[in-house]
Enzyme design. Structure first.
Site, PDB file in Angstrom:
ATOM      1  N   LYS A  15       0.828  -1.467   0.089  1.00 32.46           N
ATOM      2  CA  LYS A  15      -0.226  -0.326  -0.283  1.00 32.46           C
ATOM      3  C   LYS A  15       0.628   1.409  -0.121  1.00 32.46           C
ATOM      4  O   LYS A  15       0.643   2.204  -1.015  1.00 32.46           O
ATOM      5  CB  LYS A  15      -1.066   0.205   0.998  1.00 32.46           C
ATOM      6  CG  LYS A  15      -1.888  -1.297   1.184  1.00 32.46           C
ATOM      7  CD  LYS A  15      -2.703  -1.056   2.368  1.00 32.46           C
ATOM      8  CE  LYS A  15      -2.290  -1.104   4.128  1.00 32.46           C
ATOM      9  NZ  LYS A  15      -1.600  -2.203   4.529  1.00 32.46           N
ATOM     10  N   ARG A  89      -9.800   1.159   8.470  1.00 35.27           N
ATOM     11  CA  ARG A  89      -9.221  -0.645   7.997  1.00 35.27           C
ATOM     12  C   ARG A  89     -10.616  -1.012   8.742  1.00 35.27           C
ATOM     13  O   ARG A  89     -10.451  -2.203   9.653  1.00 35.27           O
ATOM     14  CB  ARG A  89      -8.126  -0.924   9.260  1.00 35.27           C
ATOM     15  CG  ARG A  89      -7.196  -0.263   8.288  1.00 35.27           C
ATOM     16  CD  ARG A  89      -5.617  -0.425   9.065  1.00 35.27           C
ATOM     17  NE  ARG A  89      -4.744  -0.364   8.624  1.00 35.27           N
ATOM     18  CZ  ARG A  89      -3.360  -0.609   8.318  1.00 35.27           C
ATOM     19  NH1 ARG A  89      -2.850  -2.306   8.682  1.00 35.27           N
ATOM     20  NH2 ARG A  89      -2.605   0.314   7.999  1.00 35.27           N
ATOM     21  N   ARG A 172      -0.782  -8.287  13.785  1.00 32.19           N
ATOM     22  CA  ARG A 172      -1.364  -6.908  12.989  1.00 32.19           C
ATOM     23  C   ARG A 172      -2.253  -7.880  11.840  1.00 32.19           C
ATOM     24  O   ARG A 172      -3.226  -7.787  11.316  1.00 32.19           O
ATOM     25  CB  ARG A 172       0.172  -6.971  12.154  1.00 32.19           C
ATOM     26  CG  ARG A 172       0.073  -4.864  13.296  1.00 32.19           C
ATOM     27  CD  ARG A 172       1.730  -5.552  12.695  1.00 32.19           C
ATOM     28  NE  ARG A 172       1.661  -4.363  11.385  1.00 32.19           N
ATOM     29  CZ  ARG A 172       2.869  -4.415  10.137  1.00 32.19           C
ATOM     30  NH1 ARG A 172       4.282  -5.088  10.650  1.00 32.19           N
ATOM     31  NH2 ARG A 172       3.215  -3.972   9.434  1.00 32.19           N
TER      32      ARG A 172
HETATM   33  P1  ADP Z   1       1.309  -2.031   7.836  1.00 33.37           P
HETATM   34  O1  ADP Z   1      -0.106  -1.337   7.075  1.00 33.37           O
HETATM   35  O2  ADP Z   1       2.483  -2.169   6.857  1.00 33.37           O
HETATM   36  O3  ADP Z   1       0.582  -2.866   8.738  1.00 33.37           O
HETATM   37  P2  ADP Z   1       1.044   0.553   8.416  1.00 33.37           P
HETATM   38  O4  ADP Z   1       1.795   1.686   8.660  1.00 33.37           O
HETATM   39  O5  ADP Z   1      -0.529   1.444   7.856  1.00 33.37           O
HETATM   40  O6  ADP Z   1       1.585  -0.559   8.633  1.00 33.37           O
HETATM   41  O7  ADP Z   1       0.585   0.789  10.263  1.00 33.37           O
HETATM   42  C1  ADP Z   1       0.974   0.787  10.915  1.00 33.37           C
HETATM   43  C2  ADP Z   1       0.567   0.227  12.379  1.00 33.37           C
HETATM   44  O8  ADP Z   1      -0.087   1.853  12.674  1.00 33.37           O
HETATM   45  C3  ADP Z   1      -0.637  -0.520  12.646  1.00 33.37           C
HETATM   46  O9  ADP Z   1      -0.232  -2.031  13.274  1.00 33.37           O
HETATM   47  C4  ADP Z   1      -2.275  -0.410  13.684  1.00 33.37           C
HETATM   48  O10 ADP Z   1      -1.587  -0.381  14.639  1.00 33.37           O
HETATM   49  C5  ADP Z   1      -2.173   1.390  13.053  1.00 33.37           C
HETATM   50  N1  ADP Z   1      -2.596   1.966  12.206  1.00 33.37           N
HETATM   51  C6  ADP Z   1      -2.856   2.782  10.904  1.00 33.37           C
HETATM   52  N2  ADP Z   1      -3.909   2.907  10.216  1.00 33.37           N
HETATM   53  C7  ADP Z   1      -4.844   2.236  11.294  1.00 33.37           C
HETATM   54  C8  ADP Z   1      -6.411   2.600  11.047  1.00 33.37           C
HETATM   55  N3  ADP Z   1      -6.547   2.847   9.690  1.00 33.37           N
HETATM   56  N4  ADP Z   1      -7.101   2.524  11.664  1.00 33.37           N
HETATM   57  C9  ADP Z   1      -6.466   1.886  13.917  1.00 33.37           C
HETATM   58  N5  ADP Z   1      -5.175   1.890  12.776  1.00 33.37           N
HETATM   59  C10 ADP Z   1      -4.058   2.096  12.374  1.00 33.37           C
END
Ligand code: ADP
Length: 219
Positions: A15, A89, A172
């Site tokens: 992504k 998410r 995750r």
């Molecule tokens: P990846 O897609 O590799 O899991 P991200 O950088 O998108 O990495 O997200 C890292 C962390 O940030 C997630 O594991 C979560 O804890 C938090 N996070 C990111 N986006 C959201 C979201 N939309 N809702 C809740 N937590 C989020």
């Protein structure tokens, strides 16, 4: 051209990589709650302190916190469209996004889902390096370093994300399977869901995404 997009997919599905190429190619502004929260932690802000442990456990941050981030971002930068990397998410996040857009008299054009196998996820995450300063992501395979891994763009330090550890990744993935997967149905019913095979190299995946954004028929 389709300018209001969300990128969905498992951790490591690409992504962030694709969001960055979309921005460069089409000039659509991108935001990522994950990247914002990591930055807040590095800056030791109250939001960073409040959420650091949640990220480190591999759990999702409460919907209210994330929706507020996105709502503020949309009011400041949303006028030219957007690419959201890692938002929504959960179902409540998707519903909140729908209401916010409705109040702005607009709606989502596309929900692009990057489908990857668990094998791809594990391989990518175990070799992922990220710049502490600008967030540029690369892999230990593609980066050639003489000594200390350095970002080719800003010379920041390239490091492994602390939540890329195997146990945290497991959590995750659990969060993804239980809370994010239901969004496929939600956006499917709205007829804006497009699934793309994210196991391929970044250029091939981007070619498919570009077709979708340009409104052509995608593979
Ligand atoms: P990846 O897609 O590799 O899991 P991200 O950088 O998108 O990495 O997200 C890292 C962390 O940030 C997630 O594991 C979560 O804890 C938090 N996070 C990111 N986006 C959201 C979201 N939309 N809702 C809740 N937590 C989020």
């Amino acid at each position: 051209m389709k300018r209001r997009l969300v990128l969905l997919g498992a951790p490591g599905s690409g992504k962030g990589t694709q969001a960055e190429i979309i921005t460069r190619h089409f000039g659509i502004p991108v935001t990522s709650p994950g990247a914002i929260l990591r930055r807040e932690k590095d800056l030791d802000t109250p939001l960073g302190q409040e959420t650091a442990e949640i990220l480190q456990r591999g759990d999702l941050v409460p919907d209210k916190t994330i929706v507020k981030l996105i709502e503020d971002w949309l009011h400041l930068h949303g006028g030219y469209g957007f690419v959201f990397d890692g938002f929504p998410r959960t179902l409540p996040q998707a519903e909140s996004l729908g209401s916010i857009l409705k109040s702005l008299k607009t709606s989502l054009d596309l929900a692009i889902w990057l489908e990857v196998s668990e094998e791809t996820v594990r391989a990518r995450i175990s070799g992922r390096l990220q710049c502490r300063t600008c967030g540029f992501t690369t892999s230990t395979d593609s980066a050639h370093f003489s000594n200390r891994p350095v970002c080719p763009y800003c010379e920041g330090s390239l490091e492994r994300r602390t939540d890329d550890d195997a146990t945290v990744l497991q959590q995750r993935l659990r969060e993804y399977n239980t809370k994010t997967q239901p969004l496929a149905d939600y956006y499917g019913k709205m007829s804006i869901l497009r699934k793309i095979d994210g196991n391929r190299d970044r250029e091939t995946v981007f070619a498919d995404i570009a077709h979708l954004i340009e409104d052509k028929v995608a593979a």
